[in-house]
Design a protein around this motif. Structure first.
Motif, mmCIF file in Angstrom:
data_model
loop_
_atom_site.group_PDB
_atom_site.id
_atom_site.type_symbol
_atom_site.label_atom_id
_atom_site.label_comp_id
_atom_site.label_asym_id
_atom_site.label_seq_id
_atom_site.Cartn_x
_atom_site.Cartn_y
_atom_site.Cartn_z
ATOM 1 N N UNK A 36 -63.643 -14.675 54.489
ATOM 2 C CA UNK A 36 -64.438 -14.262 55.646
ATOM 3 C C UNK A 36 -63.594 -13.474 56.646
ATOM 4 N N UNK A 37 -62.355 -13.929 56.849
ATOM 5 C CA UNK A 37 -61.471 -13.246 57.801
ATOM 6 C C UNK A 37 -61.154 -11.837 57.324
ATOM 7 N N UNK A 38 -60.859 -11.696 56.047
ATOM 8 C CA UNK A 38 -60.540 -10.367 55.509
ATOM 9 C C UNK A 38 -61.755 -9.452 55.604
ATOM 10 N N UNK A 39 -62.931 -9.984 55.348
ATOM 11 C CA UNK A 39 -64.143 -9.181 55.463
ATOM 12 C C UNK A 39 -64.380 -8.739 56.909
ATOM 13 N N UNK A 40 -64.116 -9.631 57.845
ATOM 14 C CA UNK A 40 -64.264 -9.283 59.258
ATOM 15 C C UNK A 40 -63.250 -8.208 59.654
ATOM 16 N N UNK A 41 -62.038 -8.302 59.096
ATOM 17 C CA UNK A 41 -61.028 -7.269 59.374
ATOM 18 C C UNK A 41 -61.499 -5.905 58.864
ATOM 19 N N UNK A 42 -62.132 -5.893 57.706
ATOM 20 C CA UNK A 42 -62.679 -4.641 57.171
ATOM 21 C C UNK A 42 -63.757 -4.078 58.090
#
Length: 291
Positions: A36-42
């Motif tokens: 989820x964090x990586x997706x939010x960073x994207x």
């Protein structure tokens, strides 16, 4: 020209994805949260002016660090969501002469054992330790995430490092650790309250995953008083390693799993006990057969 730049940035992001996921997982201890964090960073990258990013890898690490820190702090503000995170991804293996395929799983679980130690750190300590000691992020960049100077961040990381090293020296699954766990089980099964208090850390935390949710008990007196939960009807049991730390597993007389218990030992006393009795969660874990 913009489309070409976006394509390059997308490609560069994908090249960083595994590293970013590893950073978030080490900080948060949950694969789902890390995704989820990586997706939010994207999503934040998509909204960002590409020309304003000088160092994409550094920018992404900072963003992932900030999102992860916010999530850690939100867990701390809502303790009921934080308990149990240290065993978000369970690896259970026999503690006695595992077979070759079980040795592979055990090797994977050793890294997970560190998450138990990291869970004892403050959010700032955990982020500083993970970013600097595991991913070599400079203190200046970590300080920007924490809102601290480089010197203050270095002190935070140093404090975290001392805690990690102290726990690492005392929490390994060696003979002394196993003896402490065995002493606890004997005292629990025998109903010896004083013996339980001797083996429990005064600030011990007991976390139980039940079908109705997570139940937390704090303090040696309270944990010792409820230790009769360990003396229920058990047909078979065996010693196991749970995410690299000594534990115990038991089965009902009909052969269905009853519980998985993991113990964290610090300086010769049990500082944490995590019990899974939720049948749904037990069913989702690859468990060893009864001894």
């Amino acid at each position: 020209m913009t489309a070409h730049l976006s394509g390059l940035v997308t490609e560069a992001f994908e090249a960083q994805r595994n590293r970013l996921r590893a950073v978030a997982y080490r900080v948060l201890g949950s694969h789902a949260d890390a995704e989820d964090v990586v997706q939010e960073a994207w999503m934040r990258l998509v909204r960002q002016d590409e020309a304003a990013i000088g160092n994409l890898a550094g920018w992404l690490t900072t963003v992932v660090g900030r999102i992860s820190l916010d999530l850690l702090r939100s867990r701390q503000a809502r303790p009921e969501t934080a308990y149990g995170q240290e065993f978000a991804d369970l690896v259970v293996t026999p503690a006695d002469d595992p077979a070759p395929d079980e040795q592979v799983a055990l090797a994977d679980s050793v890294g997970l054992a560190l998450l138990v130690v990291l869970d004892s750190l403050t959010p700032s300590e955990r982020l500083a330790f993970v970013l600097h000691d595991m991913f070599a992020v400079p203190f200046r960049e970590i300080g920007q995430i924490l809102g601290k100077s480089a010197d203050a961040t270095k002190m935070i990381a140093s404090r975290a490092r001392r805690k990690v090293h102290a726990a690492d020296r005392s929490a390994g699954p060696g003979r002394e650790h196993r003896e402490v766990v065995q002493a606890f089980r004997a005292a629990a099964l025998g109903g010896d309250f004083e013996a339980l208090l001797r083996v429990l850390d005064p600030n011990v935390k007991l976390t139980v995953d039940t079908p109705d949710g997570v139940v937390v008990t704090l303090g040696a007196t309270n944990v010792a008083a409820g230790a009769r939960r360990f003396s229920g009807e058990v047909a078979r049991h065996r010693s196991v390693l749970v995410n690299g730390v000594p534990g115990h597993m038991s089965w009902r007389p009909d052969g269905t799993p009853l519980s998985v218990i993991a113990f964290t030992v610090t300086e010769g006393r049990i500082s944490g006990i995590h019990i899974v009795v939720d049948p749904a969660k037990l069913a989702s874990i690859q468990l060893p057969a009864p001894a």
